[in-house]
Every structure is written in C-alpha cells, then in structure tokens.
Scaffold this active site. Structure first.
Site, PDB file in Angstrom:
ATOM      1  N   GLU A  40       0.821  -1.215   0.000  1.00 54.43           N
ATOM      2  CA  GLU A  40       0.000   0.000   0.000  1.00 54.43           C
ATOM      3  C   GLU A  40       0.850   1.257   0.000  1.00 54.43           C
ATOM      4  OE1 GLU A  40      -3.111   0.228  -1.265  1.00 54.43           O
ATOM      5  OE2 GLU A  40      -3.562  -1.306   0.210  1.00 54.43           O
ATOM      6  N   SER A 133     -13.750   1.989  -7.661  1.00 52.01           N
ATOM      7  CA  SER A 133     -14.919   2.203  -8.518  1.00 52.01           C
ATOM      8  C   SER A 133     -14.549   3.072  -9.714  1.00 52.01           C
ATOM      9  CB  SER A 133     -16.063   2.845  -7.720  1.00 52.01           C
ATOM     10  OG  SER A 133     -15.631   4.018  -7.074  1.00 52.01           O
ATOM     11  N   ASP A 179      -4.391   0.457  -9.842  1.00 45.36           N
ATOM     12  CA  ASP A 179      -5.841   0.229  -9.892  1.00 45.36           C
ATOM     13  C   ASP A 179      -6.284  -0.169 -11.295  1.00 45.36           C
ATOM     14  OD1 ASP A 179      -5.740   1.003  -7.293  1.00 45.36           O
ATOM     15  OD2 ASP A 179      -6.749   2.927  -7.570  1.00 45.36           O
TER      16      ASP A 179
END
EC number: 2.7.1.6
Length: 392
Positions: A40, A133, A179
């Site tokens: 991360e 998203s 992502d």
C-alpha cells in the site's frame, strides 16, 4: 452513494437501457473492482503491488450512434451527462461523467477511433470504499471503445496508461497505475505481482484453502482529494531527493533494505524518514507475500498483512480511528489470521483472512465491537477473485 447489491443482473440493465434509449441492439461489458492484497502507498514510489480483480464491479450496456454525441447514464446516480466528441472538457457539474469523458478524450488525443455512443452503467462497488470504482468505470469505457471502434486491437497496457492519465490529468486526482492495471489484467483465482516502475508482472495462483478474504467496509467515506494522499507523495519525493545526494535512483523502491539502512542517515526529518521506511519495507513485504502464497503458507502471509497495517498506522499515518478499530477487532477474533487497511486510507475498507467455518461468527463479533467503538456498524463483502474487464 452506490446502493449495494450482491448481484447485478445484465438483463435488468438491458431493459433499463431500452427505457432510456429505445429498442435496438446493444453490446454488454463488465469491469471489476480490485483489492490489493498487500503493498500500500508504494505504487507511486515504483514499488511492487499484489492486487487481484473482484467478481463485483461495473456493468455497462452500449450502442453506437450515427453522430458525434455520447450520452452517459447510470442506474446508481440520477445525473445524466451528454457530450460532443469534438468538445470534451472537464466540468465539475458533470460529476461521475468526468471519468468516462477523460478516458474518451485521452483515446481521441492518441489518434484512435471513437464514435458516438449511448451508454448505461450500473455498479455495485461502494463509492469511496477504496475498491477502485473509478478505475472500474474507466476501463469499462476504454474496453468498450476498443472493441466497438477499434476491433479490439488496441494494446491493453496502453489503455491502462490512458485511463490512469484521464484520472490524473483530466479529473485531477493523483493515483498510481495499480488500480487500472488490476482491473484490466485480472485473472480468475490469480493475484498479479506488478512492478509499478517497469510494469513487468507475473501471476500467482491464490489458493486460500479453508480461508476466505473478507472485505470490511468502515462505512466512513474516503475522499482522495480531501485526504493527505498528495501530502504523502510530496514527503516521499523529499526523501528521494535526499537519498539522491548519495545514490541516484528514480524511486525509493529501487533500494534494498540494506541500501536503505545505510543511506537513511541522509533524512533528518523523522516524519519524512518514517514515510520512506514504510515504503521500502512494504516493498519487501510484497515480494515475501508472493513467495509465501506460492508455498501456500497462509499463516505467515496473514502475519504480513498485519505488519503492513501497523506500518501504515505508525509510519505512514494514513489509517484513522475507523480503520484501526476494524482491523484491531478483526485480529482479536479466533479464526482471523491477518488483516489490514486497503486503498488510500482515512476510511474506506480493510481486508481480513478468515477461516470459512468461522466467518459468520467473525462478522458478528467485529460488527458488534466496531459499533461499540465507532457508533455505527461496518459492512462485509466476500468476493471471489475474478476476471479483468471483458465483453459479456
């Protein structure tokens, strides 16, 4: 806010499409969310990450038009957006529509074919959850354009880069490449070990045996632009400049642990040193996680997840009380062998590795204890590892 539904039905979406745009043929696509198992805040530091695609995400129906108009509608948000392909610019009032607009503009600017379209999307990734998203939507649009106007011949990695550029330059949000890469390149039951510096990648089979990855939503929305995400990037750049006085590197993650330990004296500011320490050690944790999963050593893999969270809490300082509460409570429950925050932090989601037979009890205990500490209940989602963006 996206309403959570466990299963989206493409046939329902087709009916909605006809209600909005009228009868006629259409093509249908699916684009997943993603979860990063470990690694991360290091994608923008040239590090390794270990994401996988989820089996929930964003569905889309699309029909070609004969003009240069693109109509965008969503079952999740009432706002509809219409644009002309010859005049695409960022408009705040267009909200979610700016993500598709950005992707369309980047593809046009590259000289690839794009035509008019009617599009309807429906997603079940909670906004602000840290499950990507935005990347899911970006790749949905990119793959639609590739398949419909370019015979599927555009390079997928280029579409990934263009989608990232759309988010960075058009929408104005900083994000690394992970992502978009995970959303586009995901494979069923596989995680991707991705070098964010070179974009070299390899797949690792994820066999969790009697365990399951559970996503725990703090139900505190995370706003990237409002968070300290950009501040952390600047702190890492400071550390990099200082290291470069002795050793020329492009990214902090080019350093081995030994090299970092011998050069960290150059960083006098404790806060900046903490950020750099997290980055270099997290990169090593990712490589070890890949090795441990390949050996099916889940207990040690679980320990790495917890180590990652503690580093993000103590050194990188991006967790916050909600994420710390949910991870802390998860680790206290029998049957959970690892947990950590995912995404940018400051809210959003965490993951836990939980014994399947104890999952219901785990959710009940974590939910009750989190509610006592924070004052409201979290959400839980269990997903299999799914495929990257595809035409249905």
């Amino acid at each position: 806010m996206v309403k959570w539904r466990n299963n989206m039905n493409i046939n329902e979406l087709k009916k909605e499409f006809i209600k909005i745009y009228g009868e006629g043929s259409m093509r249908n696509f699916f684009s997943p969310g993603r979860v990063n198992l470990i690694g991360e805040h290091i994608d923008y530091n040239g590090g390794h990450v270990f994401p996988c695609a989820l089996n929930f995400g964003t569905l889309g129906c699309v029909r070609k038009r004969k003009d240069n108009k693109v109509n965008l509608a969503s079952t999740n948000i009432p706002l509809k957006v219409s644009i002309n392909l010859e005049d695409i610019k960022y408009e705040k009032k267009h909200g979610w529509g700016n993500y598709p607009k950005g992707v369309i503009k980047e593809i046009i600017d590259k000289g690839y074919k794009v035509g008019g379209m009617d599009i309807l999307i429906s997603g079940n990734i909670p906004n602000g959850s840290g499950l990507s998203s935005s990347a899911s939507l970006e790749l949905l649009i990119a793959i639609m354009i590739n398949n419909i106007f370019n015979d599927g011949k555009l390079d997928k990695v280029e579409l990934i880069k263009l989608s990232q550029k759309a988010e960075n330059d058009f929408v104005g949000l900083n994000c690394g490449i992970m992502d978009q890469f995970a959303v586009a390149m995901g494979k069923k039951d596989m995680a991707i070990l991705l070098d964010c510096n070179t974009l070299e990648y390899k797949y690792a089979p994820v066999d969790l045996g009697n365990y399951v990855i559970t996503i725990m939503n703090t139900n505190k929305r995370r706003e990237l632009s409002d968070s300290k995400y950009n501040e952390r990037r600047l702190e890492c750049e400071k550390a990099l400049k200082l290291i470069n006085k002795e050793k020329k590197i492009n990214y902090l993650c080019e350093l081995s642990l030994e090299e970092f330990e011998s050069l960290k004296y150059l960083i006098k500011d404790n806060r900046v040193l903490n950020r750099a320490t997290h980055v270099v050690y997290e990169n090593e944790r990712v490589k070890r996680a890949y090795y441990l999963l390949s050996k099916r050593n889940l207990k040690e893999f679980g320990k790495l997840l917890a180590e990652s969270h503690f580093s993000l809490r103590d050194l990188y300082e991006v967790t916050g009380k909600e994420l710390d509460a949910i991870v802390g409570e998860a680790l206290n429950v029998s049957g959970c062998i690892g947990a950590r925050m995912i995404g940018a932090g400051f809210g959003g989601c965490a993951i836990a590795l939980v014994e399947k037979s104890k999952l219901d009890l785990f959710k009940k205990k974590v939910s009750n204890n989190y509610n006592k500490i924070i004052g409201y209940k979290p959400g839980f989602y269990t997903s299999e590892i799914g495929e990257g963006t595809y035409e249905i």
